[in-house]
Design an enzyme around this catalytic site. Structure first.
Site, short mmCIF file in Angstrom:
data_model
loop_
_atom_site.label_atom_id
_atom_site.label_comp_id
_atom_site.label_asym_id
_atom_site.label_seq_id
_atom_site.Cartn_x
_atom_site.Cartn_y
_atom_site.Cartn_z
N GLY A 1 0.74 -1.42 5.35
CA GLY A 1 1.13 -2.46 6.31
C GLY A 1 -0.01 -3.32 6.81
N GLY A 2 -1.11 -3.37 6.02
CA GLY A 2 -2.21 -4.26 6.38
C GLY A 2 -2.71 -4.00 7.79
CB THR B 1 -4.02 -0.19 -0.99
OG1 THR B 1 -3.36 -1.45 -0.95
CG2 THR B 1 -5.51 -0.41 -0.80
CB THR C 1 -0.91 -0.07 1.24
OG1 THR C 1 -1.66 -1.26 1.15
CG2 THR C 1 -1.82 1.10 1.38
CB SER D 1 -9.77 -0.46 4.63
OG SER D 1 -8.42 -0.06 4.57
O1 DON Z 1 -7.19 -1.90 3.19
C1 DON Z 1 -6.44 -2.63 3.84
O2 DON Z 1 -6.44 -2.68 5.04
C2 DON Z 1 -5.44 -3.45 3.07
N1 DON Z 1 -5.93 -3.73 1.77
C3 DON Z 1 -4.15 -2.71 3.05
C4 DON Z 1 -3.10 -3.50 2.38
C5 DON Z 1 -1.74 -3.11 2.76
O3 DON Z 1 -1.51 -2.23 3.56
C6 DON Z 1 -0.67 -3.88 2.10
N2 DON Z 1 0.55 -3.65 2.73
N3 DON Z 1 1.04 -4.40 3.48
#
Ligand code: DON
Length: 564
Positions: A466-467, A392, A374, A445
């Site tokens: 960072g998910g 992202t 992202t 998200s």
């Molecule tokens: O929206 C979200 O929470 C995820 N799709 C974000 C993905 C992300 O940060 C990828 N990086 N690690």
């Protein structure tokens, strides 16, 4: 006027103006400037934003041009085939949020990733055409420009067309990534500009198909993406691989202005993203739960401070799993979740001397399995308008599907839905009814673009990829500045930990929880897993006299990207 251009590579040139930090967390990517600042993931895109600001554009103009530029030079995460969130605070202190998250196509179904026995089919929501949500990025950028832009749309999109036609040079890490994903690209695409494994450091990537798409967007605005040739190319691509997105899905896509989440913490006010993100809600819940505790007296990563913070994280992520989803489709109890009495009560069962428990609904899977894809940008313009945007494709290069002749990757955001209650997604996050798949719904998200006021004045602009670790990284960066007295770069770079309710472990970096703290926490019943993957913060701080301090995270894996 002095502007700040903070980005990978270039930021290293700026390090000399820093004092040696009290704690040395390799705080090299930081600088102080006096008028306006941009922090972002790629020097070429950051340069574009800088040019816009220098030509008198405002923070939104800079963000518009920068996002399109990132779609060209940062294709693994910068995008026009994904979605994102804007949190905006204007110089007068008015704030608003724009939700341009992807939506499930009309033909999507809550059980679309399950086999006949009702089990989740591995990979179906993460790779290939079925993983793609209806993209929101172009509609979102057009909408923020319509409402707040001051410079002509055509000029702002133009920078990215030049970048696509003139090309950009690959760094060693980008070359490595192209090689690593070659088989994925080959599986889903005839060919892409990233399919050539003979590339070396310095190879030029030119993207004429993407430039043609961007020209259509330049000439027709959002309609250049959601209607006509680009829409037809997307639908053709979908049909070729069993994807669901139709011309109607694209024509129907709309971004949504929303009231930001706003929560006071001592003399600070946190302004962050509401659903369809869980970020602002969880962040607000955590600070409210933590406010009564003497964190600064306890000290940074002392045993009681970590224990208490982990227990606040555990409770917020438990609420995330149960109650949070797209509030246009599910009655997310926003007021209750943010209610001070509710949150005080949430800590009633907190024990100072022992770890809480998360119901073991599932065996703990890896909390974070992929690297950072992202991207976050923070901008403050000369007038004091502030932009915090996280955007992202979800995974690296999203679904790995590039629209043939369109030249852009499509997201794999459908994985952020709960494919089946209690079954973790790729970030180990679980969900239930609130985040079940429905046609037109936005997937929940963790992205947490955030602006913080201090005594009513602009103070911090921050966010991260960072998910699931994004929310806890924003929390810790905020606390590092406000409770532990760190300068911004230290706050960003300090070692971190993370707890997300399930799996019931404290995920931590190797250099976190030192000096016997981990052992103390273990005695209290906490369990641990070490990780290399934590969110990558981009932050700006406005000091009282107006200086803007910027800091980019030591964690960024792209330190060698080319600024040319
Ligand atoms: O929206 C979200 O929470 C995820 N799709 C974000 C993905 C992300 O940060 C990828 N990086 N690690």
């Amino acid at each position: 006027m002095r502007f700040l251009l903070l980005s990978l590579g270039l930021c290293l040139l700026l390090s000399s103006c820093r004092e040696e930090p009290k704690i040395n967390y390799s705080a090299t990517k930081t600088a102080d400037f006096s008028t306006a600042a941009v922090a972002g993931p790629h020097p070429l895109a950051t340069k574009v934003a800088l040019k816009v600001l220098q030509n008198g554009g405002n923070a939104i103009d800079a963000a518009v041009a920068m996002q399109f530029a990132m779609a060209v030079v940062y294709p693994r995460a910068g995008n026009i085939g994904g979605g994102g969130f804007l949190v905006y605070r204007d110089a007068d202190g008015n704030s608003e949020a724009l939700d341009y998250r992807e939506q499930a196509p009309a033909a999507a179904d809550r059980d679309m990733y399950l086999d006949e026995e009702g089990n989740v089919v591995q990979g179906l929501s993460t790779r290939g055409h079925l993983a793609v949500g209806v993209p929101g990025t172009v509609a979102g950028i057009a909408e923020m420009h319509r409402k707040h832009g001051s410079r002509p749309w055509k000029d702002l999109v133009g920078y990215s067309i030049d970048l696509a036609m003139n090309g950009y040079r690959l760094s060693q890490s980008e070359v490595g990534r192209i090689k690593r994903y070659h088989d994925d690209f080959a599986e889903f695409n005839k060919s892409t500009p990233f399919s050539d494994t003979t590339v070396v450091e310095g190879s030029l990537i030119v993207q004429p198909a993407l430039a043609a798409t961007l020209r259509r967007i330049r000439d027709k605005g959002a309609a250049g993406f959601y209607k006509g040739k680009t829409a037809e190319l997307i639908v053709k691509e979908m049909k070729s691989g069993g994807g669901l997105i139709t011309l109607e899905d694209l024509a129907n896509y709309k971004p949504a202005w929303r009231e930001p989440i706003s929560k006071d913490y001592k003399e600070y006010r946190i302004i962050s993203m509401p659903p369809s993100s869980s970020g602002g809600l969880c962040l607000a819940q955590m600070v409210e739960m933590l406010e009564p505790y003497p964190l600064s007296d306890w000290g940074f990563q002392s045993t009681p401070a970590v224990h208490t913070t982990v227990e606040a994280m555990r409770r917020a992520y438990a609420d995330r799993a149960e109650y949070m989803g797209d509030s246009d489709f599910y009655p997310v109890p926003l007021d209750s979740l943010l209610d001070d009495d509710y949150l005080a009560g949430r800590m009633n069962d907190f024990r100072e001397d022992s770890a809480g428990t998360s119901d073991a609904i599932v065996a703990g899977l890896e909390a974070v399995r992929e690297s950072y894809e992202t991207t976050h940008i923070s901008i403050i313009d000369a007038a004091g308008n502030a932009v915090s945007i996280t955007t992202t494709l979800n995974g690296n290069f999203g679904s790995k599907v590039m629209v043939d002749e369109g030249g852009f990757f499509l997201n794999n955001e459908m994985d952020d839905f709960s494919a089946k209650p209690g079954v973790p997604n790729m970030f180990g996050l679980i969900g239930k009814e609130a985040n079940a798949i429905m046609p037109g719904k936005r997937m929940l998200s963790s992205m947490t673009p955030t602006i913080v006021e201090k005594d009513g004045e602009l103070f911090l602009v921050l966010g991260a990829p960072g998910g699931s670790t994004i929310i806890t990284a924003v929390l810790q960066t905020f606390l590092n500045v406000t409770e532990y007295g760190m300068p911004l770069a230290e706050a960003v770079n300090a070692p971190r930990f993370h707890h997300q309710y399930l799996p019931d472990v404290i995920v931590h970096e190797a250099d976190a929880l030192g000096n016997g703290v981990k052992e103390d926490l273990e005695k209290m019943g906490h369990q641990f897993r070490e990780t290399k993957y934590m969110a990558v913060i981009k932050a700006l701080q406005r000091l009282p006299e107006g200086t803007i301090v910027a800091a980019a995270d030591r964690r960024n894996p792209d330190d060698d990207v080319k600024g040319y």
